[in-house]
Structure formats: C-alpha cells, structure tokens
Design an enzyme around this catalytic site. Structure first.
Site, short mmCIF file in Angstrom:
data_model
loop_
_atom_site.label_atom_id
_atom_site.label_comp_id
_atom_site.label_asym_id
_atom_site.label_seq_id
_atom_site.Cartn_x
_atom_site.Cartn_y
_atom_site.Cartn_z
CE LYS A 21 -4.43 -1.56 0.88
NZ LYS A 21 -4.36 -2.87 1.55
CB SER A 70 -0.21 -8.09 -1.28
OG SER A 70 -1.02 -8.93 -0.48
CD GLU A 84 -10.01 4.94 0.96
OE1 GLU A 84 -9.77 6.15 0.81
OE2 GLU A 84 -9.40 4.04 0.33
C1 LIG Z 1 -5.20 -3.93 1.36
C2 LIG Z 1 -4.49 -5.19 1.11
C3 LIG Z 1 -4.85 -6.05 0.04
C4 LIG Z 1 -6.01 -5.78 -0.87
O1 LIG Z 1 -5.94 -4.62 -1.61
P1 LIG Z 1 -5.63 -4.59 -3.17
O2 LIG Z 1 -5.93 -3.21 -3.56
O3 LIG Z 1 -6.53 -5.61 -3.83
O4 LIG Z 1 -4.21 -4.96 -3.35
C5 LIG Z 1 -4.09 -7.18 -0.17
N1 LIG Z 1 -3.06 -7.51 0.64
C6 LIG Z 1 -2.71 -6.72 1.67
C7 LIG Z 1 -1.56 -7.15 2.53
C8 LIG Z 1 -3.40 -5.54 1.94
O5 LIG Z 1 -3.04 -4.78 3.00
#
Ligand SMILES: *Cc1c(COP(=O)(O)O)cnc(C)c1O
Length: 407
Positions: A86, A375, A108
């Site tokens: 993020k 992610s 948000e």
């Molecule tokens: C917020 C988040 C997501 C989902 O958000 P995307 O916009 O689909 O990437 C996925 N993995 C983590 C670790 C997150 O914090």
C-alpha cells in the site's frame, strides 16, 4: 505505460458536480508529472530509502521440493515499510499532492493498512493527515488505529451506514467536496472515479517492473503469476508489464470466505458480481437485485470489499486475467505452509494467492515457474491467527494482560 480513464466499458468518473473540478485538476497534474523526470527521481529515491525497494524476490526452494511441481518464487512486497504494497501508492499520491500545493491528506481505511501507510508517508513528507475509519472496523482493528495515531494522524470514526469501509469512503468524499482547495483525497486501491484507477496502477507498477527484471535476469520460464484481489491494486501493479502480452497466465484470487452464499465471501469475478456504478466508477459489484451493496466476508480484512477495480473487471471479461477464489481455511493452511517451510509469514490476504499457487504448482512441470505476489506480511494478523490456531493459550495471554493492567 499509458494512463486510461476507461477499461472497456468499465471505469469512468460518475461523481456529483462538486467533485468534478478537483478530479479534473488531479488528472491534469497527474498527466504533467507522468512526463516529469524530477518527480520520478524523487519517487524512486524515497522508494529506495524510505520504503525499502526493491523488495526481495525469493526462490521458495523447500516448498518447491515438497510440492514437486513448478518452481515457486515469491515477491516479498510485505517487506516494504509498513508491511504491505500500500505504501507505493500512498507515497506516489502524497508526492503528487505536495506538487499541487496541498497541505492536508485525507484517506479512507477499512482494515487500517492503507491508513497506516498513508499516515507514515504524511509523517515523512510533513503533511497533515486525517483518516476516516468505520466504527465497526475500529473495533476489529484497534492495533492499526494505534499505529496511525503514533504516526501523527487524526482518525475520525464513521458512525453512519454499516460503519465499515464503504461508509469511510463516503465520509472522505464529503470532506473533500468542501476542502479540496488545500486537501488531497488519497484513495487506497485501484478503484474509484478516474483518474484514480489508472493512477494507482502506475504507482503500483513498480512491483511488476521489479519482477520482470528478475524473470529476465534468472531466465525463468514463467507459467503463471498469482495475486490476491481486494480492490485490486497489488494485482494490477504486479501484472502490469504482462497485461498486453499473451504469457504468462495471470491469476487473481478472491476471498472465498466460508462459502458461496450471500454474505459469506467477496468473490465478484467468479460469477456473482453485477454490473453497476457505485462510488464513482462502473465495475462489477456484489449487489442484490435492487442494486444495493451486499455484505461480504473474508478472514482477511483487505479482501472483503464488495467492488473490484475497473481494469481488473475488464481483463476478467476479456479472459486475460483468470479468476478463482480461496476459502478462509485454505488461506490459513497456506499461511502455515510457508511459515514452516520458508520462514516467511504471509498476510492473510496474500495467503489466498499462496493457497492457489500451491495447488497449481503441483500439476505443473518442474521446468516452469509460478510467481506469487506476497502483498503483505502477517504480523498485523496476529490477533486473528493466534486466536484461531492456539485459542486457549492466546486467551490466557489476553486475560493475563488485562489483569496486569487492572492491578
Ligand atoms: C489492502 C491489502 C490487500 C487488498 O488490496 P488490493 O488493492 O486488492 O491490493 C491485499 N493484501 C494486503 C496485505 C493488503 O493490505
């Protein structure tokens, strides 16, 4: 990479008149910085020194041996500062806001991950920061609220609607309608009215570019790239260099939750999403027959959003991106698997991608590779995973903490 406003029939800018001037100004400035080398030099410098890029690219050797199929590689995006991808987008948008002379950032947050990344970036860049968060989410995600405040942000509880993420978006939009002279609204995923989806993709494309150069360096024969999909920002960034090519297979994994019944999952692309225009953009949403947004469920707070970024919806329709879902239980199994075999702790969101990668790799030949985008890292989920995996010990610990405090 070209910025776009529509992706097939999806995307667009369906907003009230009061928001149009600020979105127009934002788009104009984004198109300016797209060509401005100084901007990208600053973005890259902070990405290295502050975020910790490039993030590592790990050969999951033990897992590969154990599964016995394709070689598994993991992009460790979760090792970025604040624990997830993020921050790439938060940093890009905050730098852009500074260029526009804005002094204040609003955002948000649902689970709190985007709020934490935004608050940290604002601390670094000297911007004032207000985060809107639903009261229900505050209850579920208290540790993240603590972190946002530690970074100096003000967190405003949202007490209307379902008091979750979509209401936090509405609260932020209301703020922005009256404050855009000095305020930038920093949306956290590749969705919302244009220019957000195209802009967020470009800031997140740093993930895909790093992966592409590793593929070339290691001469990998990649069969599939796998990412979890909430709003879609980690997936679109990870997939970005490959969207216009025929290979490799690009696979998005949604939250299968506890089942396919109403309110049990957040799976929009595996048959249940309806076309609609909600929160300023056209895409697929989980809605009832009157177009009202349905409740969702996932063990991972980041995947339980009822909509999906318009570009991801579009590539789902063309077939370039394949979609599948992983259940809560499969995500937990994958999280344990990679912790035990690799010493790597997946965020619950990312573990959905990990779960599908384990299944797919098993059926692929050894000379192929699959790449998972991790992610985020799983430290943030400890209040969920510890309670689930070792309930008695965890509750004992919590009880003890409280009694120490009350002494
Ligand atoms: C917020 C988040 C997501 C989902 O958000 P995307 O916009 O689909 O990437 C996925 N993995 C983590 C670790 C997150 O914090």
């Amino acid at each position: 990479m070209k910025y776009k406003e529509y992706f097939g029939e999806f995307g667009g800018r369906y907003v009230a008149e009061v928001l149009r001037p600020s979105l127009n100004a934002l788009e104009k400035e984004f198109l300016n910085i797209s060509k401005d080398e100084n901007f990208w030099t600053e973005f890259e410098k902070l990405s290295e020194d502050f975020t910790g890029r490039p993030t590592p690219f790990l050969f999951a050797e033990n897992s590969t041996k154990k599964i016995g199929g394709a070689a598994i590689y993991i992009k460790l995006e979760g090792l970025a500062n604040t624990g997830a991808h993020k921050i790439n987008n938060a940093l890009g948008q905050a730098l852009l806001a500074k260029r526009m002379g804005k002094k204040r950032i609003i955002a948000e947050t649902g689970a709190g991950q985007h709020g934490v990344a935004t608050a940290a970036v604002c601390a670094k860049l000297g911007l004032s920061c207000t985060i809107y968060m639903g009261e229900v989410d505050i209850k579920r995600q208290r540790p993240n609220l603590f972190l946002m405040e530690l970074y100096g942000a003000e967190v405003v509880p949202v007490s209307f609607g379902s008091r979750t993420l979509k209401d936090a978006v509405n609260a932020a939009l209301m703020d922005w309608a009256g404050s855009f002279e000095d305020t930038h609204y920093l949306i956290g995923s590749a969705l919302g009215p244009s220019p957000y989806p195209g802009m967020v993709k470009i800031f997140q494309s740093v993930i895909g570019k790093e992966v592409e150069s590793k593929i070339n360096e290691l001469e990998l024969n990649v069969e599939a790239m796998i990412a979890c999909v909430g709003g879609g920002s980690n997936a679109i960034g990870f997939f970005s260099p490959f969207l216009e090519k025929d290979n490799p297979r690009l696979i998005g994994v949604e939250a299968g939750g506890t089942g396919m019944g109403e309110g049990e999952h957040a799976s929009r692309m595996t048959g249940q999403g309806q076309k609609g225009i909600i929160q300023g953009y056209k895409s697929l949403f989980l809605t009832n027959k009157d177009g009202q947004v349905l409740p969702t469920h996932s063990i991972s707070a980041g995947l339980d959003y009822p909509g999906i970024g318009p570009e991801l919806a579009h590539y789902g329709e063309t077939g370039r991106i394949e979609y599948t879902s992983a259940a809560d239980s499969e995500a937990i199994e994958a999280l344990k698997f990679f912790a035990e075999n690799e010493g790597i702790l997946f965020a619950l969101e990312s573990a959905h991608a990990g779960a599908k990668a384990i299944q797919l790799a098993a059926d692929m030949p050894k000379d192929k590779a699959v790449i998972i985008n991790m992610s985020g890292r799983g430290d943030k989920d400890i209040f969920i995973t510890a309670k689930l995996l070792t309930p008695d010990k965890w509750i004992d610990f919590m009880r003890n903490e409280v009694s120490e405090y009350e002494k």
